[in-house]
Motif scaffolding. Structure first.
Motif, mmCIF file in Angstrom:
data_model
loop_
_atom_site.group_PDB
_atom_site.id
_atom_site.type_symbol
_atom_site.label_atom_id
_atom_site.label_comp_id
_atom_site.label_asym_id
_atom_site.label_seq_id
_atom_site.Cartn_x
_atom_site.Cartn_y
_atom_site.Cartn_z
ATOM 1 N N SER A 10 0.816 -1.229 0.000
ATOM 2 C CA SER A 10 0.000 0.000 0.000
ATOM 3 C C SER A 10 0.841 1.266 0.000
ATOM 4 N N SER A 12 3.223 4.154 -1.178
ATOM 5 C CA SER A 12 3.714 4.819 -2.396
ATOM 6 C C SER A 12 4.971 5.654 -2.165
ATOM 7 N N ASN A 16 12.428 6.791 0.826
ATOM 8 C CA ASN A 16 12.963 5.775 1.745
ATOM 9 C C ASN A 16 13.728 4.716 0.960
ATOM 10 N N TYR A 19 16.995 6.205 -0.501
ATOM 11 C CA TYR A 19 17.987 6.325 0.580
ATOM 12 C C TYR A 19 18.557 4.941 0.926
ATOM 13 N N VAL A 56 14.934 -6.973 2.034
ATOM 14 C CA VAL A 56 14.695 -5.835 2.921
ATOM 15 C C VAL A 56 13.397 -5.163 2.480
ATOM 16 N N LEU A 57 12.423 -5.159 3.386
ATOM 17 C CA LEU A 57 11.136 -4.517 3.129
ATOM 18 C C LEU A 57 11.084 -3.196 3.889
ATOM 19 N N SER A 59 8.668 0.211 4.845
ATOM 20 C CA SER A 59 7.335 0.807 4.834
ATOM 21 C C SER A 59 7.321 2.021 5.754
ATOM 22 N N ASN A 61 4.345 4.386 5.493
ATOM 23 C CA ASN A 61 3.037 5.055 5.423
ATOM 24 C C ASN A 61 2.103 4.716 6.588
ATOM 25 N N VAL A 87 13.806 -8.981 6.406
ATOM 26 C CA VAL A 87 13.850 -7.939 7.426
ATOM 27 C C VAL A 87 12.915 -6.809 7.006
ATOM 28 N N GLY A 90 11.174 0.635 8.999
ATOM 29 C CA GLY A 90 10.625 1.918 8.595
ATOM 30 C C GLY A 90 9.737 2.485 9.692
ATOM 31 N N GLY A 93 3.961 1.698 11.993
ATOM 32 C CA GLY A 93 2.572 1.922 12.413
ATOM 33 C C GLY A 93 2.295 3.407 12.540
ATOM 34 N N LEU A 119 19.167 2.043 11.230
ATOM 35 C CA LEU A 119 20.060 1.539 10.181
ATOM 36 C C LEU A 119 21.264 0.785 10.751
HETATM 37 C C1 B12 Z 1 7.671 13.201 1.492
HETATM 38 C C2 B12 Z 1 6.487 12.529 2.129
HETATM 39 C C3 B12 Z 1 5.457 12.115 1.291
HETATM 40 C C4 B12 Z 1 5.503 12.272 -0.225
HETATM 41 C C5 B12 Z 1 6.274 11.056 -0.791
HETATM 42 C C6 B12 Z 1 7.190 11.449 -1.929
HETATM 43 C C7 B12 Z 1 8.062 10.294 -2.329
HETATM 44 N N1 B12 Z 1 8.433 10.305 -3.582
HETATM 45 O O1 B12 Z 1 8.384 9.412 -1.568
HETATM 46 C C8 B12 Z 1 3.974 12.222 -0.561
HETATM 47 C C9 B12 Z 1 3.396 13.637 -0.483
HETATM 48 C C10 B12 Z 1 3.617 11.615 -1.919
HETATM 49 C C11 B12 Z 1 3.439 11.427 0.631
HETATM 50 C C12 B12 Z 1 2.273 10.717 0.602
HETATM 51 C C13 B12 Z 1 1.712 10.136 1.726
HETATM 52 N N2 B12 Z 1 2.193 10.161 2.995
HETATM 53 CO CO1 B12 Z 1 3.922 10.847 3.438
HETATM 54 N N3 B12 Z 1 5.442 11.685 4.109
HETATM 55 C C14 B12 Z 1 6.430 12.313 3.540
HETATM 56 C C15 B12 Z 1 7.395 12.842 4.610
HETATM 57 C C16 B12 Z 1 7.139 14.339 4.774
HETATM 58 C C17 B12 Z 1 8.875 12.603 4.313
HETATM 59 C C18 B12 Z 1 9.204 11.147 3.927
HETATM 60 C C19 B12 Z 1 10.571 11.093 3.290
HETATM 61 O O2 B12 Z 1 10.708 11.084 2.082
HETATM 62 N N4 B12 Z 1 11.628 11.057 4.128
HETATM 63 C C20 B12 Z 1 12.996 10.901 3.651
HETATM 64 C C21 B12 Z 1 13.385 9.398 3.671
HETATM 65 C C22 B12 Z 1 14.825 9.261 3.239
HETATM 66 O O3 B12 Z 1 13.281 8.997 5.041
HETATM 67 P P1 B12 Z 1 12.190 7.942 5.557
HETATM 68 O O4 B12 Z 1 11.123 7.737 4.571
HETATM 69 O O5 B12 Z 1 11.799 8.309 6.946
HETATM 70 O O6 B12 Z 1 13.075 6.612 5.631
HETATM 71 C C23 B12 Z 1 14.094 6.541 6.628
HETATM 72 C C24 B12 Z 1 13.697 5.697 7.832
HETATM 73 O O7 B12 Z 1 12.302 5.533 7.968
HETATM 74 C C25 B12 Z 1 14.429 4.414 7.669
HETATM 75 N N5 B12 Z 1 13.769 3.286 7.030
HETATM 76 C C26 B12 Z 1 12.811 3.264 6.077
HETATM 77 N N6 B12 Z 1 12.580 2.008 5.701
HETATM 78 C C27 B12 Z 1 13.413 1.201 6.406
HETATM 79 C C28 B12 Z 1 13.598 -0.174 6.394
HETATM 80 C C29 B12 Z 1 14.538 -0.759 7.250
HETATM 81 C C30 B12 Z 1 14.745 -2.250 7.242
HETATM 82 C C31 B12 Z 1 15.268 0.072 8.147
HETATM 83 C C32 B12 Z 1 16.272 -0.521 9.088
HETATM 84 C C33 B12 Z 1 15.092 1.452 8.141
HETATM 85 C C34 B12 Z 1 14.178 1.997 7.274
HETATM 86 O O8 B12 Z 1 15.560 4.704 6.862
HETATM 87 C C35 B12 Z 1 15.289 5.833 6.018
HETATM 88 C C36 B12 Z 1 16.534 6.714 6.069
HETATM 89 O O9 B12 Z 1 16.792 7.142 7.386
HETATM 90 C C37 B12 Z 1 6.967 12.014 5.865
HETATM 91 C C38 B12 Z 1 7.111 12.717 7.211
HETATM 92 C C39 B12 Z 1 8.530 12.681 7.692
HETATM 93 N N7 B12 Z 1 9.027 13.801 8.089
HETATM 94 O O10 B12 Z 1 9.155 11.590 7.720
HETATM 95 C C40 B12 Z 1 5.498 11.709 5.558
HETATM 96 C C41 B12 Z 1 4.863 10.430 6.106
HETATM 97 C C42 B12 Z 1 5.808 9.266 5.920
HETATM 98 N N8 B12 Z 1 3.708 10.280 5.240
HETATM 99 C C43 B12 Z 1 2.677 9.847 5.860
HETATM 100 C C44 B12 Z 1 1.416 9.570 5.244
HETATM 101 C C45 B12 Z 1 0.304 9.149 6.185
HETATM 102 C C46 B12 Z 1 1.245 9.690 3.874
HETATM 103 C C47 B12 Z 1 -0.044 9.439 3.080
HETATM 104 C C48 B12 Z 1 -0.815 8.202 3.525
HETATM 105 C C49 B12 Z 1 -0.870 10.735 3.198
HETATM 106 C C50 B12 Z 1 -2.266 10.658 2.622
HETATM 107 N N9 B12 Z 1 -3.258 10.696 3.533
HETATM 108 O O11 B12 Z 1 -2.423 10.545 1.449
HETATM 109 C C51 B12 Z 1 0.487 9.338 1.642
HETATM 110 C C52 B12 Z 1 0.939 7.901 1.258
HETATM 111 C C53 B12 Z 1 -0.035 7.149 0.449
HETATM 112 C C54 B12 Z 1 0.399 5.738 0.291
HETATM 113 N N10 B12 Z 1 -0.421 4.966 -0.377
HETATM 114 O O12 B12 Z 1 1.430 5.308 0.747
HETATM 115 C C55 B12 Z 1 2.929 9.642 7.349
HETATM 116 C C56 B12 Z 1 3.041 8.174 7.744
HETATM 117 C C57 B12 Z 1 2.383 7.934 9.096
HETATM 118 C C58 B12 Z 1 3.143 7.003 9.996
HETATM 119 N N11 B12 Z 1 3.928 6.068 9.517
HETATM 120 O O13 B12 Z 1 2.982 7.150 11.189
HETATM 121 C C59 B12 Z 1 4.221 10.488 7.554
HETATM 122 C C60 B12 Z 1 5.161 9.967 8.644
HETATM 123 C C61 B12 Z 1 3.745 11.938 7.882
HETATM 124 C C62 B12 Z 1 3.081 12.023 9.241
HETATM 125 N N12 B12 Z 1 3.802 12.442 10.274
HETATM 126 O O14 B12 Z 1 1.938 11.707 9.399
HETATM 127 N N13 B12 Z 1 4.288 11.525 1.687
#
Ligand code: B12
Length: 136
Positions: A10, A12, A16, A19, A56-57, A59, A61, A87, A90, A93, A119
């Motif tokens: 689910s 999109s 992540n 990175y 590696v999965l 997630s 969202n 594994v 992300g 929840g 990480l």
């Molecule tokens: C940019 C963004 C978007 C963009 C995505 C653009 C893109 N091309 O990816 C858009 C606007 C499209 C978007 C959409 C949505 N988003 Co969004 N988004 C964000 C935002 C602001 C930044 C995410 C990002 O890119 N971070 C940069 C990357 C590099 O970091 P990361 O994703 O956190 O990944 C890191 C870690 O999580 C970790 N990690 C990730 N995966 C794994 C796996 C393993 C094994 C390990 C060890 C570590 C690890 O390592 C990464 C590097 O450190 C976050 C909020 C935030 N500040 O994090 C919300 C956020 C992720 N989104 C959220 C939501 C709810 C949505 C939507 C459902 C919103 C909606 N109602 O439509 C939709 C998704 C729909 C869907 N079907 O999935 C929520 C998720 C809620 C939660 N998990 O508690 C967040 C947290 C915002 C919030 N605070 O509510 N989003």
């Protein structure tokens, strides 16, 4: 080590995955990335085709526990994938903290590690797998 990197059905989000690919490649891994919104059938087919050392999965969202569970159950139903290390990590929840009951369900279903965003823990997991592959 060959890693298959995938988003969940689910989810999109893509940055992540971008990175994680760069991070894993920096660790010396070969990465096959199959992108976001990967349903369980596509994931299974990709694992059978690419034969990774580790799946590696990722997630973020908020549906990671549910999507991860469906993915692991489907993978473990495939005899050839019964031993594939899986594994999941992300932002799994929406509660903002680790949900132990969901983690337990995932482990019971055959997920090897549920890591959150740590990480360093991912590196430790991969290092442990690599040690297993190369017996002393
Ligand atoms: C940019 C963004 C978007 C963009 C995505 C653009 C893109 N091309 O990816 C858009 C606007 C499209 C978007 C959409 C949505 N988003 Co969004 N988004 C964000 C935002 C602001 C930044 C995410 C990002 O890119 N971070 C940069 C990357 C590099 O970091 P990361 O994703 O956190 O990944 C890191 C870690 O999580 C970790 N990690 C990730 N995966 C794994 C796996 C393993 C094994 C390990 C060890 C570590 C690890 O390592 C990464 C590097 O450190 C976050 C909020 C935030 N500040 O994090 C919300 C956020 C992720 N989104 C959220 C939501 C709810 C949505 C939507 C459902 C919103 C909606 N109602 O439509 C939709 C998704 C729909 C869907 N079907 O999935 C929520 C998720 C809620 C939660 N998990 O508690 C967040 C947290 C915002 C919030 N605070 O509510 N989003």
């Amino acid at each position: 080590m060959k890693i298959l990197l995938s988003g969940t059905a689910s989810d999109s989000h893509t940055w992540n995955l971008v990175y994680l690919r760069l991070f894993l490649e920096e660790q010396g891994c070969e990465v096959v990335g199959i992108g976001p919104c990967v349903d369980t059938e596509l994931l299974t087919t990709a694992c059978l085709r690419h034969v990774p050392d580790v799946l590696v999965l990722s997630s973020v969202n908020g549906h990671g526990y549910r999507d991860g569970l469906a993915a692991v159950r489907r993978l473990r139903a495939e005899p050839a994938l019964a031993g594939l290390p899986v594994v999941l990590g992300g932002k799994l929840g929406v509660a903002g903290h680790r949900q132990e009951a969901d983690v337990a369900r995932l482990i019971e279903a055959g997920c090897d590690a549920v890591l959150g965003e740590d990480l360093d823990a991912l590196c430790d997991f991969l290092a442990a797998r690599a040690r297993r592959e190369v017996p002393a």
